[in-house]
Design a protein around this motif. Structure first.
Motif, mmCIF file in Angstrom:
data_model
loop_
_atom_site.group_PDB
_atom_site.id
_atom_site.type_symbol
_atom_site.label_atom_id
_atom_site.label_comp_id
_atom_site.label_asym_id
_atom_site.label_seq_id
_atom_site.Cartn_x
_atom_site.Cartn_y
_atom_site.Cartn_z
ATOM 1 N N ILE A 95 11.177 -12.635 9.844
ATOM 2 C CA ILE A 95 10.119 -12.472 10.839
ATOM 3 C C ILE A 95 10.519 -11.346 11.792
ATOM 4 C CG2 ILE A 95 9.369 -14.871 10.712
ATOM 5 C CD1 ILE A 95 10.802 -15.379 13.372
ATOM 6 N N ILE A 96 9.529 -10.822 12.505
ATOM 7 C CA ILE A 96 9.773 -9.798 13.526
ATOM 8 C C ILE A 96 9.329 -10.368 14.868
ATOM 9 C CG2 ILE A 96 9.252 -7.451 14.305
ATOM 10 C CD1 ILE A 96 8.382 -6.839 11.386
ATOM 11 N N ILE A 97 10.222 -10.297 15.855
ATOM 12 C CA ILE A 97 9.898 -10.780 17.209
ATOM 13 C C ILE A 97 10.039 -9.599 18.160
ATOM 14 C CG2 ILE A 97 10.368 -12.519 18.972
ATOM 15 C CD1 ILE A 97 11.988 -14.041 16.790
ATOM 16 N N ASP A 98 8.918 -9.067 18.619
ATOM 17 C CA ASP A 98 8.919 -7.880 19.478
ATOM 18 C C ASP A 98 7.557 -7.788 20.152
ATOM 19 O OD1 ASP A 98 8.947 -5.086 20.458
ATOM 20 O OD2 ASP A 98 10.695 -4.860 19.143
ATOM 21 N N ASP A 99 7.537 -7.441 21.437
ATOM 22 C CA ASP A 99 6.256 -7.364 22.143
ATOM 23 C C ASP A 99 5.540 -6.027 21.929
ATOM 24 O OD1 ASP A 99 8.326 -6.145 23.634
ATOM 25 O OD2 ASP A 99 7.136 -6.259 25.480
ATOM 26 N N GLU A 100 6.180 -5.086 21.226
ATOM 27 C CA GLU A 100 5.568 -3.780 20.995
ATOM 28 C C GLU A 100 5.036 -3.682 19.561
ATOM 29 O OE1 GLU A 100 8.538 -0.896 21.831
ATOM 30 O OE2 GLU A 100 8.533 -1.242 23.991
ATOM 31 N N PRO A 101 3.722 -3.519 19.381
ATOM 32 C CA PRO A 101 3.151 -3.419 18.029
ATOM 33 C C PRO A 101 3.751 -2.285 17.204
ATOM 34 C CG PRO A 101 1.417 -3.805 19.640
ATOM 35 C CD PRO A 101 2.672 -3.554 20.417
ATOM 36 N N ILE A 102 4.082 -1.174 17.857
ATOM 37 C CA ILE A 102 4.640 -0.045 17.101
ATOM 38 C C ILE A 102 5.977 -0.417 16.470
ATOM 39 C CG2 ILE A 102 5.784 0.941 19.131
ATOM 40 C CD1 ILE A 102 4.218 2.887 16.183
ATOM 41 N N ALA A 103 6.745 -1.279 17.133
ATOM 42 C CA ALA A 103 8.029 -1.721 16.579
ATOM 43 C C ALA A 103 7.802 -2.517 15.296
ATOM 44 C CB ALA A 103 8.783 -2.565 17.604
ATOM 45 N N HIS A 104 6.776 -3.364 15.307
ATOM 46 C CA HIS A 104 6.428 -4.119 14.097
ATOM 47 C C HIS A 104 6.062 -3.177 12.958
ATOM 48 C CE1 HIS A 104 6.044 -8.341 15.740
ATOM 49 N NE2 HIS A 104 6.083 -7.639 16.870
ATOM 50 N N GLU A 105 5.279 -2.153 13.274
ATOM 51 C CA GLU A 105 4.826 -1.216 12.243
ATOM 52 C C GLU A 105 6.004 -0.491 11.600
ATOM 53 O OE1 GLU A 105 1.925 1.429 13.863
ATOM 54 O OE2 GLU A 105 0.644 -0.194 14.617
ATOM 55 N N ASN A 114 4.633 -12.134 12.138
ATOM 56 C CA ASN A 114 4.774 -11.200 13.251
ATOM 57 C C ASN A 114 4.632 -11.984 14.550
ATOM 58 O OD1 ASN A 114 3.271 -9.397 10.969
ATOM 59 N ND2 ASN A 114 4.658 -8.132 12.181
ATOM 60 N N CYS A 115 5.691 -12.032 15.341
ATOM 61 C CA CYS A 115 5.666 -12.733 16.626
ATOM 62 C C CYS A 115 5.788 -11.711 17.750
ATOM 63 C CB CYS A 115 6.821 -13.743 16.716
ATOM 64 S SG CYS A 115 6.818 -14.989 15.409
ATOM 65 N N TYR A 116 4.931 -11.825 18.744
ATOM 66 C CA TYR A 116 4.906 -10.841 19.827
ATOM 67 C C TYR A 116 5.511 -11.375 21.126
ATOM 68 C CZ TYR A 116 2.157 -8.128 16.594
ATOM 69 O OH TYR A 116 1.754 -7.436 15.475
ATOM 70 N N ASN A 117 6.000 -12.586 21.091
ATOM 71 C CA ASN A 117 6.757 -13.138 22.218
ATOM 72 C C ASN A 117 7.590 -14.305 21.708
ATOM 73 O OD1 ASN A 117 5.102 -15.642 22.396
ATOM 74 N ND2 ASN A 117 3.502 -14.206 23.057
ATOM 75 N N ALA A 118 8.494 -14.776 22.553
ATOM 76 C CA ALA A 118 9.423 -15.830 22.147
ATOM 77 C C ALA A 118 8.713 -17.149 21.860
ATOM 78 C CB ALA A 118 10.479 -16.025 23.231
ATOM 79 N N LYS A 119 7.636 -17.437 22.596
ATOM 80 C CA LYS A 119 6.922 -18.699 22.384
ATOM 81 C C LYS A 119 6.357 -18.778 20.974
ATOM 82 C CE LYS A 119 3.147 -21.566 24.149
ATOM 83 N NZ LYS A 119 2.038 -21.690 25.143
ATOM 84 N N GLU A 120 5.751 -17.678 20.504
ATOM 85 C CA GLU A 120 5.230 -17.641 19.134
ATOM 86 C C GLU A 120 6.343 -17.907 18.130
ATOM 87 O OE1 GLU A 120 2.696 -14.416 17.769
ATOM 88 O OE2 GLU A 120 2.220 -13.937 19.853
ATOM 89 N N ALA A 121 7.490 -17.304 18.377
ATOM 90 C CA ALA A 121 8.622 -17.453 17.455
ATOM 91 C C ALA A 121 9.130 -18.893 17.439
ATOM 92 C CB ALA A 121 9.744 -16.498 17.848
ATOM 93 N N ILE A 122 9.225 -19.519 18.607
ATOM 94 C CA ILE A 122 9.697 -20.896 18.685
ATOM 95 C C ILE A 122 8.772 -21.828 17.905
ATOM 96 C CG2 ILE A 122 10.017 -22.856 20.252
ATOM 97 C CD1 ILE A 122 11.018 -20.824 22.344
ATOM 98 N N ASP A 141 13.804 -8.382 19.335
ATOM 99 C CA ASP A 141 13.883 -7.486 20.480
ATOM 100 C C ASP A 141 14.492 -8.244 21.665
ATOM 101 O OD1 ASP A 141 13.511 -5.238 22.085
ATOM 102 O OD2 ASP A 141 11.479 -5.823 22.646
ATOM 103 N N ILE A 142 15.092 -7.525 22.591
ATOM 104 C CA ILE A 142 15.697 -8.174 23.755
ATOM 105 C C ILE A 142 14.746 -8.193 24.944
ATOM 106 C CG2 ILE A 142 17.482 -7.923 25.539
ATOM 107 C CD1 ILE A 142 19.442 -7.136 23.418
ATOM 108 N N ASN A 143 14.175 -7.034 25.269
ATOM 109 C CA ASN A 143 13.358 -6.906 26.478
ATOM 110 C C ASN A 143 11.921 -7.342 26.202
ATOM 111 O OD1 ASN A 143 12.670 -6.271 29.102
ATOM 112 N ND2 ASN A 143 12.272 -4.115 28.639
ATOM 113 N N MET A 144 11.654 -8.643 26.416
ATOM 114 C CA MET A 144 10.310 -9.191 26.222
ATOM 115 C C MET A 144 9.897 -9.974 27.466
ATOM 116 S SD MET A 144 10.236 -10.472 22.240
ATOM 117 C CE MET A 144 11.554 -11.688 22.464
ATOM 118 N N PRO A 145 8.591 -10.083 27.734
ATOM 119 C CA PRO A 145 8.129 -10.794 28.942
ATOM 120 C C PRO A 145 8.422 -12.285 28.878
ATOM 121 C CG PRO A 145 6.289 -10.227 27.504
ATOM 122 C CD PRO A 145 7.487 -9.533 26.943
ATOM 123 N N LYS A 146 8.622 -12.876 30.042
ATOM 124 C CA LYS A 146 8.834 -14.316 30.251
ATOM 125 C C LYS A 146 10.183 -14.804 29.733
ATOM 126 C CE LYS A 146 3.940 -15.531 30.504
ATOM 127 N NZ LYS A 146 2.841 -16.380 29.964
#
Length: 236
Positions: free
Chosen positions: A5-15, A32-40, A54-59
């Protein structure tokens, strides 16, 4: 098949990660997870082989998210912040990629996670034989292709300038890596350097005579620098 899986708040990083991974066989994107909650939520219900994080994500930052997991999959950190590298490795991440990273660098990170399952969760329906077999496989880039090879198929490796030749049972592949890379990478798989230009798998050696090692119909030289190491194989 290795799932991720990919965990990153930036869509370009996923691409970018998806584009790179789509060039490699035996990888399957599960989410594709865009924040930690989705991943959990996903990991509570599913098992995967590894994740790009990714490290720098909101919340909730990537590292704080990692601390919440009691049995995490293998982890490749993808971040623009090198100052968190030490903290990441304290959490037993498998590799740390600094953005922007190249395809070659990502491929080396994937090689690490698919050949080292010390932290891999057990999957229902997968036997120890399957797991062991997957441990021996890794990617080799050469001739604008990406080969997924089994270390058990390698007869020997020969230096070829800044490249290397991997001699398998039924083919020969020219790799873009130097022989020093394979000396380190394959050491844990019972390969040994016998000469400045040669590496051999211990279980393929048929006999040792003088300054030569016989592997099937191939005669591999033993360099003077490596002679004492080789002699320890039969002088225990």
């Amino acid at each position: 098949m290795n799932t991720y899986i990919i965990i990153d708040d930036e869509p370009i990083a996923h691409e970018i990660i998806e584009e790179y991974c789509n060039m490699l066989p035996h990888l399957k994107l599960e989410k594709n997870c865009y924040n930690a909650k989705e991943a959990i939520l996903f990991l509570n219900e599913n098992t995967i082989d590894f994740m790009f994080l990714d490290i720098n994500m909101p919340k909730l930052s990537g590292l704080d998210f990692l601390r919440t997991l009691t049995n995490p999959p293998k982890v490749i950190i993808t971040t623009a912040y090198e100052e968190f590298a030490l903290e990441g490795f304290d959490l037993s991440v498998n590799d740390y990629l600094l953005k922007p990273f190249s395809f070659d660098r990502l491929m080396k990170a994937i090689n690490k996670v698919i050949t080292n399952d010390n932290h891999s969760p057990k999957k229902e329906g997968i036997t120890e034989v399957d797991s062991s077999s997957r441990k021996q496989k890794f990617f080799v880039k050469g001739d604008k292709k990406h080969y997924y090879i089994d270390a058990n198929e390698i007869l020997f490796i020969e230096a070829y300038g800044n490249y290397t030749k991997l001699f398998l049972k039924n083919e020969m592949i020219i790799s873009n890596e130097k022989i020093s890379y394979y000396e380190i990478f394959l050491k844990s798989k019972n390969f040994i350097r016998t000469h400045k230009s040669f590496i051999v798998p211990l279980d393929k050696i048929r006999l040792i005579e003088g300054n030569r090692i016989q592997i099937e119909n191939h005669s591999i030289p033993i360099g003077l620098t490596y002679k004492s190491t080789i002699s320890k194989l039969y002088n225990n």
